[in-house]
Design a protein around this motif. Sequence first.
Motif: not given
Ligand code: FMN
Length: 188
Positions: A48, A63-64, A66, A81-82, A84, A86-88, A120, A156, A182
């Motif tokens: 991660v 956290a990512a 991928s 990155v998805q 949806t 909001t942080t990206w 965070r 994504h 984990y």
């Molecule tokens: C273990 C774990 C792995 C994650 N991996 C990804 C990822 O690879 N890509 C992604 O877009 N979000 C991933 N997430 C979700 C993001 O960390 C985050 O929760 C999501 O982007 C929503 O927050 P945001 O709107 O602030 O971006 C993961 C979450 C966890 C707990």
Amino acid sequence: MPSVLSDPTQPRAAGNRPEQGDTAVREIESVNATEQLRRAFGCFPSGVTALCARRGGHPLGLAASSFTSVSMDPPLVSVCVQHTSTTWPKLRALPRLGVSVLAEGQDEICGRLASRSGDRFAGVDWCASASGGVFVEGATLWLDCTVREEVTCGDHNIVLLQVHGLSAAPDTAPLVFHGSKYRRLASL
Ligand SMILES: Cc1cc2nc3c(=O)[nH]c(=O)nc-3n(C[C@H](O)[C@H](O)[C@H](O)COP(=O)(O)O)c2cc1C
């Protein structure tokens, strides 16, 4: 029909093999496709990472899991990155992005960096490079990156990051994510 074929999301029993020419592979059902895919993709273990940068004096990140290494020359890595997130959209606009590969025992930090409410970075020790990449203290690898390219794929974006600097601690065990849990590496 052998029971092994009845539900593709259930674990296959050892030694219970389908007839030749038949397999346990089934079309993805549209009713619970997301859940099927989550369980399926979760069979692949990963580390991660924390993708973080400083914005207006404050750290910003997510956290990512991928993360993948892509190329040596030039040095490239990728994350997905998805749409949806909001942080990206805020992170991608910054000049540098810190990638921290989280270490064993940093599961709480991971959960915090993925949380949808609260600060965070509360209780997270971090530092920043002069150019604005933010790194999690105690991680097994830090990469100082810029966004090189983004490719839209389904729900994504594949984000290609160019690596400009690094600090590696290969003897520090990584945090492992597998089956939505984990885990830690076993020492053989
Ligand atoms: C273990 C774990 C792995 C994650 N991996 C990804 C990822 O690879 N890509 C992604 O877009 N979000 C991933 N997430 C979700 C993001 O960390 C985050 O929760 C999501 O982007 C929503 O927050 P945001 O709107 O602030 O971006 C993961 C979450 C966890 C707990």
